[in-house]
Design a protein around this motif. Structure first.
Motif, PDB file in Angstrom:
ATOM      1  N   GLN A 382       0.742  -1.066  -0.079  1.00 54.43           N
ATOM      2  CA  GLN A 382       0.103   0.016   0.017  1.00 54.43           C
ATOM      3  C   GLN A 382       0.902   1.243  -0.010  1.00 54.43           C
ATOM      4  O   GLN A 382       0.555   2.169  -0.682  1.00 54.43           O
ATOM      5  CB  GLN A 382      -0.939   0.071   1.178  1.00 54.43           C
ATOM      6  N   ARG A 389       2.176   7.111  -6.611  1.00 55.64           N
ATOM      7  CA  ARG A 389       1.082   8.025  -6.810  1.00 55.64           C
ATOM      8  C   ARG A 389       1.696   9.648  -6.831  1.00 55.64           C
ATOM      9  O   ARG A 389       1.275  10.382  -7.351  1.00 55.64           O
ATOM     10  CB  ARG A 389      -0.068   7.950  -6.231  1.00 55.64           C
TER      11      ARG A 389
ATOM     12  N   VAL B 123      -4.574  -5.622  -1.395  1.00 52.88           N
ATOM     13  CA  VAL B 123      -5.219  -6.094  -0.026  1.00 52.88           C
ATOM     14  C   VAL B 123      -5.354  -4.886   0.960  1.00 52.88           C
ATOM     15  O   VAL B 123      -4.437  -3.901   1.102  1.00 52.88           O
ATOM     16  CB  VAL B 123      -4.270  -6.903   0.552  1.00 52.88           C
ATOM     17  N   SER B 124      -6.592  -4.620   1.308  1.00 49.25           N
ATOM     18  CA  SER B 124      -6.833  -3.633   2.474  1.00 49.25           C
ATOM     19  C   SER B 124      -7.056  -4.282   3.831  1.00 49.25           C
ATOM     20  O   SER B 124      -6.722  -3.629   4.791  1.00 49.25           O
ATOM     21  CB  SER B 124      -7.823  -2.794   2.024  1.00 49.25           C
ATOM     22  N   GLN B 125      -7.320  -5.169   3.759  1.00 51.87           N
ATOM     23  CA  GLN B 125      -7.769  -6.032   5.016  1.00 51.87           C
ATOM     24  C   GLN B 125      -7.882  -7.597   4.713  1.00 51.87           C
ATOM     25  O   GLN B 125      -8.205  -7.999   3.680  1.00 51.87           O
ATOM     26  CB  GLN B 125      -8.821  -5.787   5.686  1.00 51.87           C
ATOM     27  N   GLY B 285       1.328   6.218   6.157  1.00 50.82           N
ATOM     28  CA  GLY B 285       0.635   5.553   7.422  1.00 50.82           C
ATOM     29  C   GLY B 285       1.014   6.387   8.437  1.00 50.82           C
ATOM     30  O   GLY B 285       0.825   5.844   9.809  1.00 50.82           O
ATOM     31  N   PRO B 301     -11.494   2.783   1.415  1.00 51.66           N
ATOM     32  CA  PRO B 301     -10.470   1.818   2.181  1.00 51.66           C
ATOM     33  C   PRO B 301     -10.674   1.680   3.620  1.00 51.66           C
ATOM     34  O   PRO B 301     -10.972   2.800   4.362  1.00 51.66           O
ATOM     35  CB  PRO B 301      -9.269   2.609   1.941  1.00 51.66           C
ATOM     36  N   LEU B 302     -10.770   0.317   4.061  1.00 51.73           N
ATOM     37  CA  LEU B 302     -11.162   0.344   5.498  1.00 51.73           C
ATOM     38  C   LEU B 302     -10.076   0.516   6.354  1.00 51.73           C
ATOM     39  O   LEU B 302     -10.118   0.897   7.531  1.00 51.73           O
ATOM     40  CB  LEU B 302     -11.493  -1.175   5.475  1.00 51.73           C
ATOM     41  N   HIS B 303      -8.741   0.182   5.931  1.00 48.06           N
ATOM     42  CA  HIS B 303      -7.662   0.757   6.480  1.00 48.06           C
ATOM     43  C   HIS B 303      -6.319   0.899   5.516  1.00 48.06           C
ATOM     44  O   HIS B 303      -6.474   0.300   4.428  1.00 48.06           O
ATOM     45  CB  HIS B 303      -7.398   0.016   7.900  1.00 48.06           C
ATOM     46  N   GLY B 304      -5.391   0.987   6.009  1.00 50.68           N
ATOM     47  CA  GLY B 304      -3.981   0.912   5.333  1.00 50.68           C
ATOM     48  C   GLY B 304      -3.951   2.283   4.789  1.00 50.68           C
ATOM     49  O   GLY B 304      -4.757   3.324   4.616  1.00 50.68           O
ATOM     50  N   PRO B 305      -2.802   2.834   4.722  1.00 52.48           N
ATOM     51  CA  PRO B 305      -2.306   3.903   4.099  1.00 52.48           C
ATOM     52  C   PRO B 305      -2.870   4.593   2.904  1.00 52.48           C
ATOM     53  O   PRO B 305      -3.207   5.543   2.588  1.00 52.48           O
ATOM     54  CB  PRO B 305      -0.714   4.149   3.973  1.00 52.48           C
ATOM     55  N   ALA B 306      -3.244   3.456   2.173  1.00 46.43           N
ATOM     56  CA  ALA B 306      -4.086   3.445   0.795  1.00 46.43           C
ATOM     57  C   ALA B 306      -4.134   4.607   0.186  1.00 46.43           C
ATOM     58  O   ALA B 306      -3.087   5.173  -0.394  1.00 46.43           O
ATOM     59  CB  ALA B 306      -5.609   3.119   1.629  1.00 46.43           C
ATOM     60  N   LEU B 307      -5.374   4.783  -0.255  1.00 41.01           N
ATOM     61  CA  LEU B 307      -5.523   5.638  -1.499  1.00 41.01           C
ATOM     62  C   LEU B 307      -5.859   6.971  -1.717  1.00 41.01           C
ATOM     63  O   LEU B 307      -6.496   7.611  -1.935  1.00 41.01           O
ATOM     64  CB  LEU B 307      -7.038   5.128  -2.387  1.00 41.01           C
TER      65      LEU B 307
END
Ligand code: SF4
Lengths: 392, 308
Positions: A382, A389, B123-125, B285, B301-307
């Motif tokens: 992630q 990005r 994968v987010s969770q 994060g 996103p449910l969690h994660g530094p993500a999008l």
């Protein structure tokens, strides 16, 4: 002493706490006072001329204790009962029990029944921390503890003696906090296991001896700088009364995590707050009791001004952690009550976290490995995607 | 010996009861897939599935430019250049097969897992079953023995259940005892098997609850081929499951895709080696992350530094 030799001394005390306390008693003639973890002010027992020892979960399989306590009690309480049933506590001169949760109360009853000849002092600390009467009630409890200890040693404990013990304990906490600072900054590569051994040994060793070892260790660490480690920076949260199994800590690091900070009781929770060295020492201890709950919120206490999930988010930011691993002792009710709020807050803030439920009986770690590795992969992938990005 | 000019990549899913191998060419076309059943984390099984896949493709090990392993025995394979966990590989494989997938349910021999996938296919969770085999392929195998019905016939037989029975979903051993007791009471095998599959579904629902329900749902793993397990899962979820044609190879396919990444876009590969510096740079994060941008409206996103 070398860094390794100091850590082995810590390990010896931390992993055989009762043997090392017995040896200390034999060598110095000091009475040994066992206590439950979490809120007992060891300073008072120390000022009474005793060696305070926080009773630890043993790694031995639970056998005879099975018959005395429900299997759905946490590993710590079941292990303490088992140790009492096996006679491991017979050499203790006194035991000081606090009542920080329902399960610990059950364990205290069994231990008391199993050790009819041991002096058992039961104290109840106010659990609501932000009421106008909280400070006064905490002070009353500590006064009763002082009286209990005075009765045991047969003479009063002088305020000066308590002040001296407070000073010694403050030094110990400050030295351990310095160790944490070095790790957080990345200038000393201290493994999660080593950190636990440093803190856990402080719970069972003579404080002055522990301070001397810590001072030597810090002198060595502060005069050099370790190579920066690579991996996912992990924050560990949870585990109150029992130390997380060393195998689990090693596994996290083996999978590519670097533990940079924690709120574990066998970690920063134990050393977060100092006691004032001025004025009435009992009032100072009562103030410490309330203040430390604001420093590192405790799920066994009720405090309108403390918010564990916000604390954790902030702590992760301060240590620049990338993911949090929550270590929850199976059947630990206080932790189970609070976890849903933590989960929700972490999801809301897009902070990666992984829950691992631990057990006294946990031996096969391979299943855990996949979960930990997967979690670290999730954090890395992630973060990478985000970095791309940002770069684009 | 692998050579970097070779034309193929290999993914091996070294699972607890079966081993799967997938071979892709440089364009990402699947040229072979093989499954070997050899019992607990068996090196032989892995070797057999690899040999079979190489034979299918008509190539030798020398034609493999890169191999990635996954699964329980992922670190036991010398041939693999790298390994990833089954969570990461199953998600990758499942998303490749069903590109808009948001939830992957994988029920394999020894474990079951539920993986939430974000809009970028990451994968987010995830949630995995703990030590207990309840709700996994092992659970079905044990109960097939108790009912004395061949494993592959269990699903179709369970679909003909009439009477509604229930058995516990908590523990494989308890469930077996309950099955024996129901049979002793004279209950029909069909109905008992209906209850067994309903138990798997309700157990899986518990895992889904841990990561949050979302659509579309892909089911992979050997149990995805069991009609009754799929039926009961669809019932408890109240939604249709998408089952890829070869649900068992999702993990091996994911591993092969990672191998392909590494030879076609090395910039994006070797995440582990590059990740720490990049993450430090992005301070990702952390709530104060300066790189954060608002999330697109359709992304949660449910969690994660993500999008961001
Ligand atoms: S707080 Fe948790 S770990 Fe401690 S005694 Fe209570 S239940 Fe056990």
């Amino acid at each position: 002493m070398s860094r390794d030799a100091i850590f082995s001394a810590f390990e010896h005390a931390a992993e055989q706490p009762l043997e090392s306390a017995r040896a200390w008693k034999q060598a110095h003639g000091t009475p040994v006072v066992g206590s439950f973890p979490m809120h007992f002010p060891g300073e008072l027992a120390h000022a009474a001329g005793c060696l305070p020892v926080i009773l630890q979960e043993s790694q031995e399989p639970i056998t005879v204790g099975h018959g005395m306590i429900y299997p759905f009690y946490c590993g710590y309480t079941r292990s303490v009962v088992d140790q009492a049933c096996k006679g491991d506590y017979d050499f203790l001169d006194a035991i000081m029990f606090g009542d920080h949760c329902v399960q610990v109360l059950g364990a205290a009853d069994v231990v008391r029944a199993k050790l009819p000849n041991t002096r058992v002092h039961f104290y109840q600390l106010i659990s609501s921390m932000s009421d106008p009467w909280s400070l006064g009630r905490a002070r009353e409890t500590f006064l009763l503890l002082r009286e209990g200890l005075e009765e045991m040693i047969g003479h009063p404990i002088a305020d000066d003696a308590i002040h001296a013990s407070i000073q010694l304990f403050n030094q110990n906490r400050a030295l351990l906090r310095r160790l944490y600072d070095l790790r957080r900054a990345g200038t000393a590569n201290i493994t999660a296991k080593q950190m636990q051994l440093a803190v856990k040994s402080s719970m069972v060793m003579d404080k002055a001896s522990h301070n001397a070892l810590l001072q030597q260790l810090l002198d060595e660490l502060e005069s050099s700088s370790d190579r920066q480690q690579r991996g996912v920076r992990v924050y560990l949260s949870g585990h109150f009364c029992q130390a997380p199994k060393l195998g689990v800590l090693d596994l996290i690091e083996d999978c590519g995590g670097i533990v940079v900070d924690d709120d574990l009781y066998h970690g920063t929770r134990y050393i977060s707050t100092d006691v004032s060295e001025q004025g009435d020492p009992i009032s100072a201890l009562a103030e410490w009791y309330l203040a430390r709950n604001l420093k590192v919120p405790c799920p066994t206490r009720v405090d309108q001004n403390a918010d564990w999930e916000n604390y954790l988010l902030k702590a992760m930011e301060n240590s620049n952690a990338q993911g949090m691993i929550v270590l929850m002792a199976k059947f630990c009710e206080p932790h189970m009550y609070y976890y849903p709020e933590i989960k929700e807050a972490f999801e809301r803030h897009n902070m990666p976290h992984l829950l691992i439920e631990t057990e006294h009986e946990l031996t096969a770690l391979e299943g855990l490995r996949t979960r930990i590795e997967s979690f670290l992969e999730v954090v890395k992938r992630q973060a990478n995607a985000q970095a791309r990005r940002v770069a684009a | 010996m692998k050579s970097s000019t070779a034309q193929y990549v290999m993914g091996i899913d070294f699972g607890s009861t079966t081993s799967k191998t997938v071979i892709l060419d440089r364009a990402g076309n699947m040229v072979a897939s093989a499954i070997a059943h050899k019992g607990s984390v068996s090196n032989d099984g892995a070797m057999v599935s690899m040999a079979e896949a190489l034979q299918q493709a008509g190539i030798t090990e020398a034609d493999i430019a890169r191999a990635v392993s996954t699964g329980y025995g992922r670190r036991m394979l010398d041939i693999a250049d790298k390994s990833y966990t089954e969570i990461t590989c199953h998600a990758r494989g499942a998303v490749h097969l069903v590109p808009d997938a948001r939830l992957v349910i994988d029920i394999g021999g020894q474990d079951s897992k539920v993986i939430a996938v974000d809009a970028n296919g990451l994968v987010s969770q995830f949630a995995m079953n703990d030590r207990c085999a309840a709700g996994t392929g092992k659970f079905l195998e044990a109960l097939a023995r108790a009912v004395q019905v061949p494993l592959e016939e269990m699903g179709p037989m369970a679909m003909t259940a009439v009477e509604h029975l229930s058995i516990s979903n908590m523990c494989a051993t308890f469930a077996e005892t309950e099955v024996v007791a129901l049979l002793a009471e004279g209950k029909r095998k069909h109905d008992v098997l209906g209850a067994v599959h309903a138990a798997i579904a309700s157990r899986t629902l518990g895992l889904i609850a841990r990561v949050g329900k979302r659509e579309p749902v892909v089911m992979t793993g050997g149990v995805a081929k069991n009609v009754a397990a799929v039926h009961h899962l669809e019932q408890v979820l109240g939604m249709k499951l998408r089952i890829p044609p070869d649900p068992q190879i999702a993990g091996a396919l994911g591993a092969a895709l990672f191998a392909l990444d590494e030879i076609t876009s090395p910039d994006h590969a070797d995440e582990e080696d590059r990740v720490d510096t990049e993450m430090a740079a992005a301070r990702c994060g952390t709530p104060t992350c300066t790189a954060k941008k608002p999330l697109p409206a359709n992304v949660h996103p449910l969690h994660g530094p993500a999008l961001h």
